[in-house]
Design an enzyme around this catalytic site. Structure first.
Site, short mmCIF file in Angstrom:
data_model
loop_
_atom_site.label_atom_id
_atom_site.label_comp_id
_atom_site.label_asym_id
_atom_site.label_seq_id
_atom_site.Cartn_x
_atom_site.Cartn_y
_atom_site.Cartn_z
N CYS A 1 2.51 61.97 96.39
CA CYS A 1 3.68 62.81 96.07
C CYS A 1 3.61 63.34 94.64
O CYS A 1 3.71 64.53 94.40
CB CYS A 1 4.97 62.03 96.28
N HIS A 2 3.48 62.41 93.67
CA HIS A 2 3.48 62.86 92.28
C HIS A 2 2.35 62.26 91.46
O HIS A 2 2.43 62.20 90.24
CB HIS A 2 4.83 62.57 91.62
#
Lengths: 419, 259, 169
Positions: free
Chosen positions: C133-134
């Protein structure tokens, strides 16, 4: 209305009120001049507001756990009853709340009938009230289907089949209602959607009902027009608020007895059996509050006319303000009407009882007579009575009821307030 | 005016009650003094535990109880088996779980969170094994029959020889309290059928009473807390009503008018 | 009006309000509590996992309380690598011994502590996990080494019931 010139004291209040006059509204509600001779039958308006809110609040809580699916609905209700924190309490309040709601609405309606509250200038209040009542019946009926027990399923089947009586398009209407060839999952999910929606329509109509009430102001047990505000009125707050509150508490005590000590007595045992499209219970009865209509439906031997009679029984109520030709509102001053009123009351009780009995033999005969009388009361007796009846002279005001030397009147009013 | 309200309420309660009673008692049901009736009604723990024994040894062969979990057996207000006992009861059943990593179902010992295992795979299988009659699920049975506990108790003890001249089909038995008197369940209880671990004599009546108590709890597991809470709520409401009543009298005394 | 009267009146109203308020609060509680985890959910608060079939270097993911739990049987290399990391290099300093009582088995919630995504196995710059995701990187002990996540992946309460069974919760 007398409070249009209300000004809030604080600067902020003034600023806000100029933009949205909520403070004016709340001032109007608390100062609203109410006849001071209202008896306890008038407290059921407040009680009904409580019922509606209680049903919406508990209903939303239940909706968080209920699953509208024909395979899961029954199990999800059991899940609520067994596992959800206080689920049993919330469900029993909701289920018995429906009955309490109808009990209150019937008292409210019969109060209006007794004191002529439906007459000019309050026809619109009455008609809105009748629409609310109709929506209540639809909401209650669809809510009863949701647990998906045997009575849910067969009640839904029987009631939706009523529409098959409509000539030519009846079958089409019924399968449209069902979303299938029988009551099934699509029926359940749409009933759930509508059961959630209708209470908010009712809430909106209740606002209109109260708004329409606040234009002419309350009727009262004497039924005469009064000056507002005057010696005959009291401000709504605190006088009526506390009185409504007291009556509401009495009502809640009865409510609590049902919820905690006989939560299932108003329901039907068969609804704890999961719906089975292959087996019909031996004896199908609607919930008690729909029984009089059920009796009217069954007492007409023709399918179509039975349905028409049932809907007509509500429609005659809607047009009642024009069927009743009497200028006098309160039954206190209408000795003959008072007797017919009680006959009607008993007639409706009989209809209710017959609705719970099998439609055969003597039961059916009595139901037919009672149905006929119901319509005779509204369509024949009411118009004639208004013209022929010799009424008792009205007082000029609530505070000075004895006028024109009518010695009986004082007694009558005394008797009324003791009742 | 207040009198009238009270009277109306009473009439309403009585008529509803009367109607219900009438519907329930076509043939006079056997009545016993259930401990769970009344304002302070509670279940008899011993009876519930024995009732579970009767259920599991006698009824569970045919009747499912699909809304109950083994954990319920140790919950408050129920039979209140100890946590360990309930765990042992759960573990004595084989539960089908899965699928596992290979995509297959497997059997394992029951856990507290498991639902009561079913005697048959599905309703059809249950019907096929019982001559076409589905042995009803017992989870809410005590609420699903009008007459409730009394009705179930009466059915259990209502088997008798059919009146002379009655011809019963095969697999059909005569029961005095059954609707139509024909029942497809063979007489389930006999004196001494189970051996109670607490030493109670397992008479037919005793077993019927115990198992019906158990079924009542199964149908209404929160009955005890409902009764307790109800009492508190109503006492509270009466106090508040009295306070509000006097407040109302005070307020209305400001103007000369009757409330 | 006597002196006592207004006092009594006030008391009456205060009492009514107070008792009424208690009642309202008591009514609100069930409506709030019904949203809390119910009895059937709480009954699933712990779960037992059979780990006999997990080979070294493999991870299984099981569901516990609705969340994924990684159970990794670590190789000797991975254990050594985890133990060699210096505390000052860590954003959230925790010793490997504290995270994996039995060094062969690492049990942790498979949830990135940044915003709750599920990190990927055997990915990232530190041979552990990588959150797509990040971009948070976790090492072979599930500790945060690079990226936005603030803390190491959480180790739930668990115990070995026997050599092959882990009870989580």
């Amino acid at each position: 209305m007398s409070d249009h010139d209300y000004q809030p004291t604080s600067k902020l209040g003034k600023w806000f009120n100029d933009r949205l006059p909520l403070l004016t509204l709340s001032n109007h509600l608390s100062e609203y001049p109410t006849p001071k001779n209202l008896n306890y039958w008038w407290t059921f308006g407040g009680i009904l507001t409580f019922c509606l809110i209680a049903q919406i609040v508990t209903g939303i809580a239940l909706a968080m756990h209920y699953i509208a699916d024909s395979d899961l609905a029954f199990a999800s209700v059991e899940h609520i009853m067994r596992d959800v924190n206080y689920g049993w309490l919330i469900r029993y309040v909701h289920a018995n709340g429906a009955s309490m709601f109808f009990l209150a609405v019937y008292i409210h309606i019969f109060r209006a009938l007794y004191y002529g509250s439906y007459k000019s200038p309050r026809e619109v209040i009455w008609i809105i009230g009748m629409i609310i009542y109709l929506l209540m019946m639809m909401t209650a009926f669809m809510g009863y289907v949701l647990p998906w027990g045997q009575m849910s399923f067969w009640g839904a089947t029987v009631i939706t089949n009523l529409f098959s009586a409509v000539p030519f398009v009846g079958e089409g209407i019924v399968s449209w209602l069902w979303g299938g060839f029988a009551v099934d999952n699509p029926t359940l999910t749409r009933f759930y959607a509508l059961h959630y929606l209708l209470p908010f329509l009712i809430l909106g109509l209740v606002v209109l009902h109260i708004w329409a009430l606040h234009v002419p102001g309350n009727n009262n047990p004497i039924g005469i027009d009064i000056k507002k505000p005057s010696k005959d009125t009291v401000p709504f707050h605190p006088y009526i608020v506390i009185k409504d509150g007291f009556a509401l508490l009495m009502f809640i005590i009865v409510f609590a007895f049902f919820v905690f000590y006989s939560p299932n007595i108003l329901g039907h045992a068969d609804n704890y059996i999961e719906a089975n499209p292959m087996v019909t219970p031996a004896h199908i009865v609607p919930e008690w509050y729909l029984l009089p209509f059920y009796a009217i439906l069954r007492s007409v031997p023709d399918k179509l006319f039975g349905v028409i009679a049932m809907f007509a029984s509500i429609f005659v109520l809607v047009i009642l303000p024009w069927l009743d030709t009497s200028k006098i509102r309160s039954a206190v001053f209408r000795p003959l009407y008072r007797q017919f009123y009680w006959i009607l009351f008993i007639d409706v009780l009989i209809l209710g009882y017959m609705g719970a009995m099998p439609a055969e033999g003597l039961y059916l005969l009595v139901a037919r007579v009672a149905t006929a009388y119901y319509f005779i009361h509204f369509l024949i007796i009411m118009p004639i009575l208004g013209r022929k009846e010799k009424t008792i002279p009205l007082p000029l005001s609530i505070t000075e009821p004895i006028i024109g030397g009518s010695p009986d009147l004082a007694n009558i009013i005394k008797k009324k307030s003791l009742n | 005016m207040k009198k009238i309200i009270t009277i109306t309420y009473l009439i309403f309660l009585l008529s509803i009650g009367g109607y219900q009673v009438k519907a329930a008692e076509k043939t006079d049901l056997l009545k016993i003094d259930w401990s769970f009736k009344g304002l302070f009604g509670k279940f008899d723990r011993g009876s519930l535990q024995r009732g579970y024994q009767v259920y599991s040894e006698v009824c569970a062969g045919c009747h499912s109880m699909k809304y109950l979990s083994y954990r319920n057996l140790s919950e408050k207000g129920g039979p209140e088996f100890s946590f360990e006992q309930a765990k042992a009861i759960a573990a004595s059943f084989e539960v089908t779980d899965g699928p596992n990593a290979d995509g297959e179902m497997f059997a394992r010992a029951g856990k507290l969170s498991d639902k009561f295992i079913m005697p048959y795979e599905n309703e059809r299988a249950a019907q096929a094994a019982n001559g076409g009659a589905y042995p009803p699920d017992m989870s809410v049975l005590a609420k699903a029959r009008s007459g409730g506990a009394d009705y179930l108790y009466s059915i259990l003890l209502g088997y008798e020889a059919p009146p002379s001249g009655t011809i019963l089909d095969e697999g059909v038995y005569y029961n005095k309290y059954m609707y139509g008197n024909n029942i497809k369940m063979a007489k389930p209880l006999e004196d001494g059928l189970v051996e109670y671990s607490d030493g109670t004599t397992a008479s037919e009546e005793q077993m019927a009473k115990d198992v019906v108590t158990f079924l009542m709890w199964a149908a209404e597991p929160h009955l005890e807390s409902r009764h307790q809470m109800g009492f508190k709520v109503i006492v509270y409401l009466i106090i508040l009503t009295i306070l509000v009543y006097f407040s109302m009298k005070k307020i209305w005394s400001r103007i000369e008018s009757e409330v | 009006m006597s002196d006592k009267k207004p006092k009594r009146r006030e008391f009456l109203f205060t009492a009514s309000y107070a008792v009424g308020a208690v009642g309202v609060a008591a009514v609100i509680w069930p409506l709030i509590d019904q949203m809390n985890p119910d009895a059937s959910v709480k009954a699933l608060a712990s779960t037992e996992v059979d780990v006999s079939s997990v080979k070294p270097g493999n991870t299984i993911t099981v569901l516990w309380r609705g969340k994924p739990v990684f159970i990794r049987r670590r190789t000797q290399d991975e254990i050594t690598e985890a133990k060699l990391v210096k505390m000052e290099d860590l954003k959230h300093p925790e010793k490997d011994e504290d995270r994996a009582k039995n060094p062969e088995w690492l049990v942790m919630l498979g949830i990135c502590t940044h915003l709750g995504c599920v990190p990927l196995n055997d990915k990232g710059d530190y041979d552990g996990w990588f959150c797509p995701c990040h971009g948070s990187h976790y090492d072979t002990s599930g500790r945060i080494r690079k990226g936005p996540a603030p803390t190491n992946m959480e180790v739930p309460k668990y115990e070995f019931v026997n050599a092959n069974t882990i009870k989580i919760g």
